[in-house]
Scaffold this active site. Structure first.
Site, PDB file in Angstrom:
ATOM      1  N   ASP A   1      -2.344  53.809 -28.256  1.00 25.73           N
ATOM      2  CA  ASP A   1      -3.736  53.353 -28.213  1.00 25.73           C
ATOM      3  C   ASP A   1      -4.155  52.988 -26.787  1.00 25.73           C
ATOM      4  O   ASP A   1      -3.502  52.176 -26.136  1.00 25.73           O
ATOM      5  CB  ASP A   1      -3.896  52.139 -29.142  1.00 25.73           C
TER       6      ASP A   1
ATOM      7  N   SER B   1     -11.343  52.860 -30.976  1.00 22.94           N
ATOM      8  CA  SER B   1     -10.203  53.029 -31.886  1.00 22.94           C
ATOM      9  C   SER B   1     -10.630  53.444 -33.295  1.00 22.94           C
ATOM     10  O   SER B   1      -9.975  54.271 -33.930  1.00 22.94           O
ATOM     11  CB  SER B   1      -9.386  51.735 -31.951  1.00 22.94           C
TER      12      SER B   1
ATOM     13  N   HIS C   1     -27.776  49.433 -32.860  1.00 22.56           N
ATOM     14  CA  HIS C   1     -28.352  49.252 -34.197  1.00 22.56           C
ATOM     15  C   HIS C   1     -29.397  50.315 -34.522  1.00 22.56           C
ATOM     16  O   HIS C   1     -29.671  50.584 -35.689  1.00 22.56           O
ATOM     17  CB  HIS C   1     -29.008  47.873 -34.309  1.00 22.56           C
TER      18      HIS C   1
ATOM     19  N   ARG D   1     -28.041  37.878 -39.604  1.00 20.43           N
ATOM     20  CA  ARG D   1     -27.057  38.313 -40.608  1.00 20.43           C
ATOM     21  C   ARG D   1     -26.250  37.130 -41.142  1.00 20.43           C
ATOM     22  O   ARG D   1     -25.304  37.318 -41.896  1.00 20.43           O
ATOM     23  CB  ARG D   1     -26.125  39.375 -40.021  1.00 20.43           C
TER      24      ARG D   1
ATOM     25  N   ARG E   1     -27.539  50.883 -38.226  1.00 23.10           N
ATOM     26  CA  ARG E   1     -26.374  50.018 -38.459  1.00 23.10           C
ATOM     27  C   ARG E   1     -26.758  48.963 -39.496  1.00 23.10           C
ATOM     28  O   ARG E   1     -27.753  48.256 -39.329  1.00 23.10           O
ATOM     29  CB  ARG E   1     -25.939  49.366 -37.144  1.00 23.10           C
TER      30      ARG E   1
ATOM     31  N   ASP F   1      -5.889  57.689 -28.852  1.00 21.14           N
ATOM     32  CA  ASP F   1      -7.208  57.747 -29.500  1.00 21.14           C
ATOM     33  C   ASP F   1      -8.356  57.679 -28.499  1.00 21.14           C
ATOM     34  O   ASP F   1      -9.467  58.095 -28.781  1.00 21.14           O
ATOM     35  CB  ASP F   1      -7.338  56.625 -30.540  1.00 21.14           C
ATOM     36  N   HIS F   2      -8.097  57.121 -27.319  1.00 23.92           N
ATOM     37  CA  HIS F   2      -9.095  57.005 -26.244  1.00 23.92           C
ATOM     38  C   HIS F   2      -8.386  56.422 -25.043  1.00 23.92           C
ATOM     39  O   HIS F   2      -7.256  55.945 -25.148  1.00 23.92           O
ATOM     40  CB  HIS F   2     -10.268  56.100 -26.657  1.00 23.92           C
TER      41      HIS F   2
END
Length: 509
Positions: A11, A61, A122, A190, A260, A443-444
Site C-alpha cells: 500500500d 486505497s 460532494h 450530517r 456523495r 494500490d497507489h
C-alpha cells in the site's frame, strides 16, 4: 501440497525516477530490487480515469482495492456523471426526464439543490449546469436554484466565482434563477443538528430568513459581517416587491445534484419522508412527487435515484470461490476493510472457502512513531498459513508505506519501506518454497513523494505508477496496464476463465 497464487499489495508504494523526497528510492530494499531484476515486471497506472476517477486525480486505497478486486474500471460517482454528460447519456436519464415531464404537464417549478462549487468531493457545479441546459432544451420555464455554498472543499471565500459561473450559464440558456442561498454548515449537516437543517428548509419552503435582491448581495453582506461561505445563513432571494423569487410548493420537482450521500441525507429526508419527525415542518409541507437524488443516498430517503448503484458481480473473490478454490484475505486493522469489503466490490460477507485474518494495528498516536506497525505479526501469521497448505489464493496488504507515508516524514517512511521489503522477502520465499507464484503490486503511490520541492512535508497520495512483478520466469507482461487488469492476470495464472463482467485485460501476454 497447495501451490498458492498470492497478490501482495504494498500500500502506498509508487515508483518515481527522482530520488529527492523519495523514501521508496532511498530505502534499502534488496528483496524488491532483486525480484524486479530477476522476474518479469512492468508498471501500472493507479490514478485518474484508469481507476474511475477524474483525469489527473490521485488514487486512494478504497478505489485501488475496488478496481483490483473487480478486475475492471469502477467509475466513481463524479466520473460516472462526467462520462454520462460527455457521452450524451445524461440528458436521456429516465429520472431527470420524468421530473421534467411532471413539471411541464402540471405547470409547476423545477428546483435544483446542491453544493455550488467545483470541489468534486460532494458535487460538481458542472452537473448543475448540465441540468440547466437540459431544462432549457426541454422547454422548462420555471427553474430555481437553491445554492449551498462550500468554503470547505474549496477556498473559504470563493462563492462569488461560482455564482458568476452560474450566471453565465443562466444567460446562455435563458433559464434559472437563484431562490435561496445557504452555507453547507446548515444545508449539509450530517450530525443530526436538525436546528441547522430547519433554517434551510424554512428558507426554501416558506421564504423565511434574511432577504436579498441577489445572490451576490447575500454573499457580500455575509462577508461584511465576517461570515464566510460555509457559514452563510440560509437566505431568501426576493423580487423588487420583496416577495421570494420562489418557494417550494406542491407538485414541484426537485433534483438534488450532490452525488456523495453522507451530507445529503438529512435535508433530503425533510422533503421526502412523510413520517419525518425530527422537527415540526409547520403547516406547509409540500408534496413533491418527483424528488430525484443524483445517487442512492440511503434507505431512509424516499426519493428517485438518477445514477443507481453499480452491482459488481463476479469480482475476483467470487470467481475464485465459484472455481472451488480456497482464499485468504490478510491485513492489519488499517487496511483490513480494503482487502475484504472493498476488494469484494462493497460486499461484507465472506465467499464460500474464504478465510480472513485481521492483525491489530499498534496503538500509537501516529505511525511515524512505529514505522514497522504490525507487519512482522502479519508476516508470521501468513507464513504459518502458507506452510500449512491451507489456501490456493492469498490477498495480502502491507499498510506501512501508505500509513507512515502520510506523515510526510522521510526517516520513518524509509524505515517503513525497509520493514516492508524485509517482510516481502519472507512471504515470497515461503510462496516459492511451495512452488507458488507471487504478484507484487501497489494500490497507489505515497512513500515515493514525502517532500515538496520547497522541502515541506508532502502527506498526500501521488499519481505515480505502481510496480507489477510476477515471480514466474516463463511469462511475458504487456505494457500500459491498469489496476483493473490485475485480476484477469491472476485468473490466467490460476487457469480459471475470466467472466464477461470483468472487462480488464490480462497483463500476461
Amino acid at each position: 501440497m497447495r501451490k498458492p497464487t498470492a497478490l501482495i499489495i504494498l500500500d502506498g508504494f509508487g515508483l518515481r525516477e527522482e530520488t529527492y523526497g523519495n523514501a521508496v528510492a532511498q530505502a534499502k530494499k534488496p528483496n524488491f530490487d532483486g525480484y524486479w531484476n530477476k522476474f518479469p515486471h512492468t508498471t501500472l497506472t493507479a490514478c485518474g480515469e484508469a481507476v474511475g476517477l477524474p483525469e489527473g486525480q490521485m488514487g486512494n486505497s478504497e478505489v485501488g482495492h475496488l478496481n483490483i478486486g473487480a478486475g475492471r474500471i469502477v467509475y466513481q460517482s463524479l466520473t460516472r456523471v462526467n462520462v454520462a454528460i460527455r457521452e450524451g447519456e445524461f440528458d436521456k436519464n429516465e429520472t431527470f426526464q420524468s421530473a421534467i415531464k411532471s413539471v411541464k404537464e402540471k405547470g409547476t417549478a423545477l428546483h435544483l439543490f446542491g453544493l455550488l462549487s467545483d470541489g468534486g468531493v460532494h458535487s460538481h457545479m458542472n452537473h448543475m449546469f448540465a441540468l440547466l441546459r437540459l431544462a432549457a432544451k426541454e422547454g422548462v420555464e420555471k427553474v430555481y436554484i437553491h445554492a449551498f455554498l462550500d468554503g470547505r472543499d474549496v477556498g473559504p471565500k470563493t462563492a462569488q466565482s461560482y455564482i458568476d459561473a452560474t450566471n453565465e450559464v443562466i444567460k446562455e440558456t435563458g433559464v434559472g434563477q437563484f431562490a435561496t442561498i445557504s452555507g453547507r454548515y446548515y444545508s449539509m449537516d450530517r450530525d443530526k443538528r436538525w436546528d441547522r437543517v430547519e433554517k434551510c428548509y424554512r428558507a426554501m419552503v416558506n421564504g423565511e430568513g434574511p432577504t436579498y435582491k441577489s445572490a451576490e448581495e447575500c454573499v457580500e453582506d455575509s462577508y461584511a459581517n465576517g461570515i464566510y461561505d460555509e457559514f452563510v445563513l440560509p437566505s431568501v432571494i426576493v423580487n423588487e416587491d420583496n416577495t421570494p423569487v420562489a418557494t417550494i410548493n406542491d407538485d414541484d420537482a426537485v433534483i438534488f445534484y450532490n452525488f456523495r450521500p453522507d451530507r445529503a441525507i438529512q435535508i433530503a429526508r425533510v422533503f421526502t419522508n412523510e413520517d419525518f419527525r425530527e422537527f415540526d415542518r409547520g403547516e406547509k409541507v409540500p408534496h413533491i412527487p418527483e424528488f430525484v437524488c443524483m445517487t442512492h443516498f440511503s434507505e431512509t430517503v424516499d426519493g428517485y435515484v438518477a445514477f443507481k448503484p453499480m452491482n459488481l458481480d463476479n469480482t475476483l473473490g467470487e470467481v475464485v470461490a465459484q472455481a472451488g478454490l480456497k482464499q485468504l484475505r490478510i491485513a492489519e486493522t488499517e487496511k483490513y476493510p480494503h482487502v475484504t469489503f472493498f476488494f469484494s466490490g462493497g460486499r461484507e460477507a465472506e465467499f464460500p472457502g474464504e478465510e480472513r485474518i485481521l492483525i491489530n494495528s499498534p496503538k500509537v498516536a501516529t505511525y511515524d512513531l512505529k514505522p514497522e506497525m504490525s507487519i512482522y505479526e502479519v508476516t508470521d501469521a501468513l507464513v504459518n498459513e502458507i506452510e500449512n497448505d491451507k489456501h490456493d489464493v492469498i490477498i495480502l496488504n502491507f499498510a506501512n508505506c501508505d500509513m507512515v507515508g502520510h506523515s510526510g516524514m522521510m526517516e520513518p517512511t524509509i524505515k517503513a519501506v525497509e520493514a516492508t521489503d524485509e517482510c516481502l522477502g519472507k512471504v515470497v520465499e515461503a510462496i516459492l518454497a511451495k512452488d507458488g507464484v507471487a504478484l507484487i503490486t501497489a494500490d497507489h503511490g505515497n512513500a515515493d513523494e514525502e517532500l515538496t520541492s520547497d522541502g515541506e512535508p508532502m502527506t498526500a497520495h501521488t499519481t505515480n505508477p505502481v510496480p507489477f512483478i510476477v515471480t514466474k520466469n516463463d511469462v511475458e507482461l504487456r505494457e500500459g496496464g491498469i489496476l483493473g487488469d490485475i485480476a484477469p492476470x491472476m485468473l490466467t495464472l490460476l487457469g480459471v476463465e475470466q467472466p464477461k463482467e470483468m472487462t480488464g485485460k490480462t497483463i500476461i501476454k
